[in-house]
Scaffold this motif. Structure first.
Motif, PDB file in Angstrom:
ATOM      1  N   ALA A  90     -12.361   3.806   6.509  1.00 43.01           N
ATOM      2  CA  ALA A  90     -12.659   4.861   7.486  1.00 43.01           C
ATOM      3  C   ALA A  90     -11.411   5.209   8.292  1.00 43.01           C
ATOM      4  O   ALA A  90     -11.147   6.383   8.573  1.00 43.01           O
ATOM      5  CB  ALA A  90     -13.798   4.421   8.403  1.00 43.01           C
ATOM      6  N   GLY A  91     -10.635   4.199   8.649  1.00 43.28           N
ATOM      7  CA  GLY A  91      -9.393   4.436   9.374  1.00 43.28           C
ATOM      8  C   GLY A  91      -8.397   5.232   8.544  1.00 43.28           C
ATOM      9  O   GLY A  91      -7.714   6.121   9.064  1.00 43.28           O
ATOM     10  N   MET A  92      -8.328   4.925   7.256  1.00 42.78           N
ATOM     11  CA  MET A  92      -7.439   5.677   6.379  1.00 42.78           C
ATOM     12  C   MET A  92      -7.836   7.153   6.345  1.00 42.78           C
ATOM     13  O   MET A  92      -6.988   8.035   6.392  1.00 42.78           O
ATOM     14  CB  MET A  92      -7.448   5.085   4.969  1.00 42.78           C
ATOM     15  N   GLN A  93      -9.128   7.403   6.284  1.00 39.46           N
ATOM     16  CA  GLN A  93      -9.599   8.789   6.281  1.00 39.46           C
ATOM     17  C   GLN A  93      -9.263   9.478   7.599  1.00 39.46           C
ATOM     18  O   GLN A  93      -8.792  10.613   7.600  1.00 39.46           O
ATOM     19  CB  GLN A  93     -11.100   8.844   6.018  1.00 39.46           C
ATOM     20  N   ARG A  94      -9.506   8.797   8.721  1.00 40.06           N
ATOM     21  CA  ARG A  94      -9.180   9.368  10.037  1.00 40.06           C
ATOM     22  C   ARG A  94      -7.693   9.669  10.158  1.00 40.06           C
ATOM     23  O   ARG A  94      -7.291  10.616  10.833  1.00 40.06           O
ATOM     24  CB  ARG A  94      -9.584   8.408  11.166  1.00 40.06           C
ATOM     25  N   VAL A  96       0.859  -1.178   0.000  1.00 40.56           N
ATOM     26  CA  VAL A  96       0.000   0.000   0.000  1.00 40.56           C
ATOM     27  C   VAL A  96       0.897   1.230   0.000  1.00 40.56           C
ATOM     28  O   VAL A  96       1.722   1.400   0.897  1.00 40.56           O
ATOM     29  CB  VAL A  96      -0.917   0.027   1.241  1.00 40.56           C
ATOM     30  N   LEU A  97       0.744   2.062  -1.004  1.00 46.92           N
ATOM     31  CA  LEU A  97       1.515   3.292  -1.101  1.00 46.92           C
ATOM     32  C   LEU A  97       0.536   4.453  -1.063  1.00 46.92           C
ATOM     33  O   LEU A  97      -0.422   4.500  -1.844  1.00 46.92           O
ATOM     34  CB  LEU A  97       2.314   3.310  -2.409  1.00 46.92           C
ATOM     35  N   HIS A  98       0.747   5.363  -0.114  1.00 49.97           N
ATOM     36  CA  HIS A  98      -0.117   6.534  -0.047  1.00 49.97           C
ATOM     37  C   HIS A  98       0.603   7.708   0.609  1.00 49.97           C
ATOM     38  O   HIS A  98       1.615   7.546   1.282  1.00 49.97           O
ATOM     39  CB  HIS A  98      -1.431   6.244   0.676  1.00 49.97           C
ATOM     40  N   ARG A  99       0.050   8.874   0.373  1.00 52.02           N
ATOM     41  CA  ARG A  99       0.565  10.105   0.965  1.00 52.02           C
ATOM     42  C   ARG A  99      -0.281  10.409   2.192  1.00 52.02           C
ATOM     43  O   ARG A  99      -1.487  10.211   2.184  1.00 52.02           O
ATOM     44  CB  ARG A  99       0.468  11.250  -0.045  1.00 52.02           C
ATOM     45  N   VAL A 100       0.383  10.881   3.250  1.00 50.93           N
ATOM     46  CA  VAL A 100      -0.318  11.263   4.473  1.00 50.93           C
ATOM     47  C   VAL A 100      -0.026  12.726   4.790  1.00 50.93           C
ATOM     48  O   VAL A 100       1.067  13.231   4.508  1.00 50.93           O
ATOM     49  CB  VAL A 100       0.066  10.365   5.671  1.00 50.93           C
ATOM     50  N   ALA A 152      -0.522   7.099  14.621  1.00 56.63           N
ATOM     51  CA  ALA A 152      -1.359   6.847  15.799  1.00 56.63           C
ATOM     52  C   ALA A 152      -2.627   6.086  15.403  1.00 56.63           C
ATOM     53  O   ALA A 152      -3.034   5.136  16.092  1.00 56.63           O
ATOM     54  CB  ALA A 152      -1.700   8.160  16.495  1.00 56.63           C
ATOM     55  N   VAL A 153      -3.240   6.478  14.306  1.00 58.73           N
ATOM     56  CA  VAL A 153      -4.445   5.770  13.836  1.00 58.73           C
ATOM     57  C   VAL A 153      -4.063   4.373  13.357  1.00 58.73           C
ATOM     58  O   VAL A 153      -4.734   3.389  13.692  1.00 58.73           O
ATOM     59  CB  VAL A 153      -5.170   6.567  12.730  1.00 58.73           C
TER      60      VAL A 153
END
Length: 87
Positions: free
Chosen positions: A70-74, A6-10, A18-19
């Motif tokens: 939902a966790g990814m969004q949080r 999984v590759l994503h920008r935060v 933390a999430v």
């Protein structure tokens, strides 16, 4: 064995982490047998997550879970994550 990359920008790595750490039970229930998190050396907001599963079907089911999204969004994931599956 199957692996999901999984590759994503935060927006904020510490907030995202933390999430991510808070959903360990979701990972265990979803069949994650091993996990690791990596940040791009010259772009720390670019995160690679590696999850291992016993089967490809377990991996795909885990990423179809609305609780995970939902966790990814949080956690502040920006845009659509890139998710790839390997056997």
């Amino acid at each position: 064995m199957a692996i999901a990359l999984v590759l994503h920008r935060v927006a904020d790595y510490d907030a995202w982490r933390a999430v991510y750490d808070s959903v360990a039970d979701l990972q265990a229930a979803g069949g994650v047998t091993s996990e690791s998190v990596h940040r791009m050396a010259d772009d720390p907001g670019n995160v690679l997550v590696i999850h291992e599963f016993d089967t490809l079907s377990a991996a795909k089911a885990f990423f179809d879970n609305p609780e995970l999204r939902a966790g990814m969004q949080r956690g502040g994931v920006q845009g659509e994550p890139r998710i790839e599956f390997f056997e």
